[in-house]
Design a protein around this motif. Structure first.
Motif, PDB file in Angstrom:
ATOM      1  N   UNK A  24       0.889  -1.379   0.300  1.00 29.77           N
ATOM      2  CA  UNK A  24      -0.012  -0.088   0.016  1.00 29.77           C
ATOM      3  C   UNK A  24       0.902   1.266   0.035  1.00 29.77           C
ATOM      4  N   UNK A  25       2.077   1.172   0.487  1.00 30.16           N
ATOM      5  CA  UNK A  25       2.911   2.284   0.580  1.00 30.16           C
ATOM      6  C   UNK A  25       3.231   3.014  -0.730  1.00 30.16           C
ATOM      7  N   UNK A  26       3.329   2.425  -1.828  1.00 32.32           N
ATOM      8  CA  UNK A  26       3.659   3.025  -3.040  1.00 32.32           C
ATOM      9  C   UNK A  26       2.505   4.013  -3.683  1.00 32.32           C
ATOM     10  N   UNK A  27       1.556   3.396  -3.459  1.00 32.95           N
ATOM     11  CA  UNK A  27       0.409   4.332  -3.936  1.00 32.95           C
ATOM     12  C   UNK A  27       0.065   5.494  -2.738  1.00 32.95           C
ATOM     13  N   UNK A  28       0.165   5.342  -1.711  1.00 29.29           N
ATOM     14  CA  UNK A  28       0.020   6.517  -0.880  1.00 29.29           C
ATOM     15  C   UNK A  28       0.979   7.532  -1.090  1.00 29.29           C
ATOM     16  N   UNK A  29       2.438   6.996  -1.076  1.00 33.23           N
ATOM     17  CA  UNK A  29       3.493   8.061  -1.401  1.00 33.23           C
ATOM     18  C   UNK A  29       3.354   8.640  -2.703  1.00 33.23           C
ATOM     19  N   UNK A  30       2.839   7.935  -3.689  1.00 36.27           N
ATOM     20  CA  UNK A  30       2.777   8.766  -5.071  1.00 36.27           C
ATOM     21  C   UNK A  30       1.376   9.661  -4.933  1.00 36.27           C
ATOM     22  N   UNK A  39      -7.435  11.636   3.835  1.00 36.94           N
ATOM     23  CA  UNK A  39      -7.636  10.368   3.945  1.00 36.94           C
ATOM     24  C   UNK A  39      -8.749   9.586   3.133  1.00 36.94           C
ATOM     25  N   UNK A  40      -9.704  10.319   3.010  1.00 34.98           N
ATOM     26  CA  UNK A  40     -10.987   9.769   2.098  1.00 34.98           C
ATOM     27  C   UNK A  40     -10.507   9.616   0.603  1.00 34.98           C
ATOM     28  N   UNK A  41      -9.813  10.743   0.030  1.00 34.35           N
ATOM     29  CA  UNK A  41      -9.212  10.532  -1.259  1.00 34.35           C
ATOM     30  C   UNK A  41      -8.339   9.506  -1.383  1.00 34.35           C
ATOM     31  N   UNK A  50      -8.413  -1.477   2.995  1.00 33.03           N
ATOM     32  CA  UNK A  50      -9.193  -1.300   4.122  1.00 33.03           C
ATOM     33  C   UNK A  50      -8.993  -0.076   4.887  1.00 33.03           C
ATOM     34  N   UNK A  51     -10.064   0.577   5.500  1.00 35.82           N
ATOM     35  CA  UNK A  51      -9.738   1.620   6.515  1.00 35.82           C
ATOM     36  C   UNK A  51      -8.723   1.585   7.243  1.00 35.82           C
ATOM     37  N   UNK A  52      -8.496   0.254   8.030  1.00 36.41           N
ATOM     38  CA  UNK A  52      -7.520   0.057   8.981  1.00 36.41           C
ATOM     39  C   UNK A  52      -6.315  -0.064   8.450  1.00 36.41           C
ATOM     40  N   UNK A  53      -6.151  -0.736   7.447  1.00 31.31           N
ATOM     41  CA  UNK A  53      -4.871  -0.747   6.561  1.00 31.31           C
ATOM     42  C   UNK A  53      -4.162   0.504   6.376  1.00 31.31           C
ATOM     43  N   UNK A  54      -5.182   1.437   5.780  1.00 37.76           N
ATOM     44  CA  UNK A  54      -4.774   2.728   5.257  1.00 37.76           C
ATOM     45  C   UNK A  54      -4.424   3.634   6.352  1.00 37.76           C
ATOM     46  N   UNK A  55      -5.048   3.224   7.698  1.00 38.65           N
ATOM     47  CA  UNK A  55      -4.605   4.100   8.746  1.00 38.65           C
ATOM     48  C   UNK A  55      -3.212   3.690   9.168  1.00 38.65           C
ATOM     49  N   UNK A  56      -3.132   2.329   9.328  1.00 36.97           N
ATOM     50  CA  UNK A  56      -1.713   1.760   9.869  1.00 36.97           C
ATOM     51  C   UNK A  56      -0.747   2.224   8.868  1.00 36.97           C
ATOM     52  N   UNK A  57      -0.955   2.192   7.559  1.00 32.49           N
ATOM     53  CA  UNK A  57       0.252   2.396   6.550  1.00 32.49           C
ATOM     54  C   UNK A  57       0.536   3.873   6.877  1.00 32.49           C
ATOM     55  N   UNK A  58      -0.490   4.794   6.971  1.00 30.78           N
ATOM     56  CA  UNK A  58      -0.106   6.354   6.850  1.00 30.78           C
ATOM     57  C   UNK A  58       0.513   6.418   8.300  1.00 30.78           C
ATOM     58  N   UNK A  59       0.114   5.699   9.289  1.00 35.55           N
ATOM     59  CA  UNK A  59       0.711   6.093  10.595  1.00 35.55           C
ATOM     60  C   UNK A  59       2.186   5.693  10.535  1.00 35.55           C
ATOM     61  N   UNK A  66       8.162   9.836   6.285  1.00 37.23           N
ATOM     62  CA  UNK A  66       7.789  10.130   4.864  1.00 37.23           C
ATOM     63  C   UNK A  66       6.650  10.838   4.511  1.00 37.23           C
ATOM     64  N   UNK A  67       5.922  10.972   5.590  1.00 42.56           N
ATOM     65  CA  UNK A  67       4.669  11.853   5.218  1.00 42.56           C
ATOM     66  C   UNK A  67       4.491  12.809   6.612  1.00 42.56           C
ATOM     67  N   UNK A  68       3.908  13.842   6.271  1.00 46.76           N
ATOM     68  CA  UNK A  68       3.592  14.747   7.175  1.00 46.76           C
ATOM     69  C   UNK A  68       2.100  14.963   7.128  1.00 46.76           C
ATOM     70  N   UNK A  69       1.612  14.919   8.555  1.00 49.58           N
ATOM     71  CA  UNK A  69      -0.073  14.906   8.805  1.00 49.58           C
ATOM     72  C   UNK A  69      -0.407  16.108   9.601  1.00 49.58           C
ATOM     73  N   UNK A  70      -1.204  16.847   8.794  1.00 50.62           N
ATOM     74  CA  UNK A  70      -1.730  18.120   9.303  1.00 50.62           C
ATOM     75  C   UNK A  70      -3.410  18.018   9.600  1.00 50.62           C
TER      76      UNK A  70
END
Length: 121
Positions: A24-30, A39-41, A50-59, A66-70
């Protein structure tokens, strides 16, 4: 048993590659490299996550720098993720990798079919 310096470095490199090359990381980082993304995008953009996997991967990507959360103080709260300079440096490599996979996915599927037919798979 403690690691030697070379083993510790190899382990760290493997961990980094596992993180940035994860399912999942590649798609998120791109997506985040093209500007702030919500998040919804990401949930709509990344097929099958899944929502759970997206949450874990973002975290994890945020934890790795690699990501900044605002978080914006709105109701409901608005949260955006942006790629850090370190992730932006990785962007071209990720795009090259995903482009390669897209160009060759049919050939790989055909090769698998041939292999399985020849080897009773």
């Amino acid at each position: 048993m403690p690691f030697t310096p070379g083993q510790a470095r190899a382990c760290t490199v493997r961990e980094v590659l596992d993180r940035v090359g994860g399912k999942w990381s590649i798609g998120i980082l791109v997506a985040a490299s093209n500007g702030p993304v919500r998040f919804t995008e990401l949930e709509r953009h990344i097929e099958g996550i899944s929502r759970r996997m997206l949450t874990l991967t973002l975290r994890n990507l945020e934890r790795d720098g690699l990501l900044h959360r605002t978080v914006y103080p709105t109701v409901p709260p608005k949260v955006e993720y942006t790629a850090t300079p370190m992730a932006l440096e990785l962007y071209e490599s990720l795009v090259a990798l995903t482009s390669w996979a897209e160009r060759h996915r049919r050939a790989i599927a055909e090769a698998r079919t041939r292999y399985d037919a020849e080897h009773g798979g």
